[in-house]
Design a protein around this motif. Structure first.
Motif, PDB file in Angstrom:
ATOM      1  N   SER A  52      -3.012 -15.417 -21.144  1.00 55.96           N
ATOM      2  CA  SER A  52      -2.728 -15.369 -19.731  1.00 55.96           C
ATOM      3  C   SER A  52      -3.874 -16.017 -18.970  1.00 55.96           C
ATOM      4  CB  SER A  52      -2.549 -13.919 -19.285  1.00 55.96           C
ATOM      5  OG  SER A  52      -2.363 -13.862 -17.898  1.00 55.96           O
ATOM      6  N   ARG A  53      -3.545 -16.807 -17.977  1.00 52.46           N
ATOM      7  CA  ARG A  53      -4.598 -17.505 -17.230  1.00 52.46           C
ATOM      8  C   ARG A  53      -5.427 -16.554 -16.376  1.00 52.46           C
ATOM      9  NH1 ARG A  53      -2.626 -23.389 -15.422  1.00 52.46           N
ATOM     10  NH2 ARG A  53      -1.620 -23.949 -17.369  1.00 52.46           N
ATOM     11  N   LYS A  54      -4.767 -15.616 -15.724  1.00 52.33           N
ATOM     12  CA  LYS A  54      -5.465 -14.697 -14.830  1.00 52.33           C
ATOM     13  C   LYS A  54      -5.776 -13.368 -15.495  1.00 52.33           C
ATOM     14  CE  LYS A  54      -3.157 -16.556 -10.793  1.00 52.33           C
ATOM     15  NZ  LYS A  54      -2.255 -16.273  -9.693  1.00 52.33           N
TER      16      LYS A  54
END
Length: 70
Positions: A52-54
């Motif tokens: 996940s990027r965040k």
């Protein structure tokens, strides 16, 4: 399709994909796929957090994540 048939189909497709990408024997691929399905709740949460990027939403638990959409 019944639940058991769906599980078997998903297991076989996953093992074929593992066998192709890793170029390993059929037995090792099936064993790897079986391990993924047996630990799906742990595996999916770990992969979602890792890729996940965040970062994963803290309110989202392992019950809200699935390995495959049926």
């Amino acid at each position: 399709m019944t639940r058991q048939t769906f599980s078997l189909v998903a297991l076989m497709r996953t093992s074929w994909q593992i066998q192709r990408t890793r170029q390993i024997s059929r037995a090792k691929a099936i064993t790897s796929a079986w391990a993924i399905f047996q630990n799906a709740d742990i595996m999916v949460y770990h992969l979602a957090r890792k890729h996940s990027r965040k970062g994963i939403d803290p309110t989202r638990t392992a019950q809200h994540l699935t390995l495959f959409i049926a």
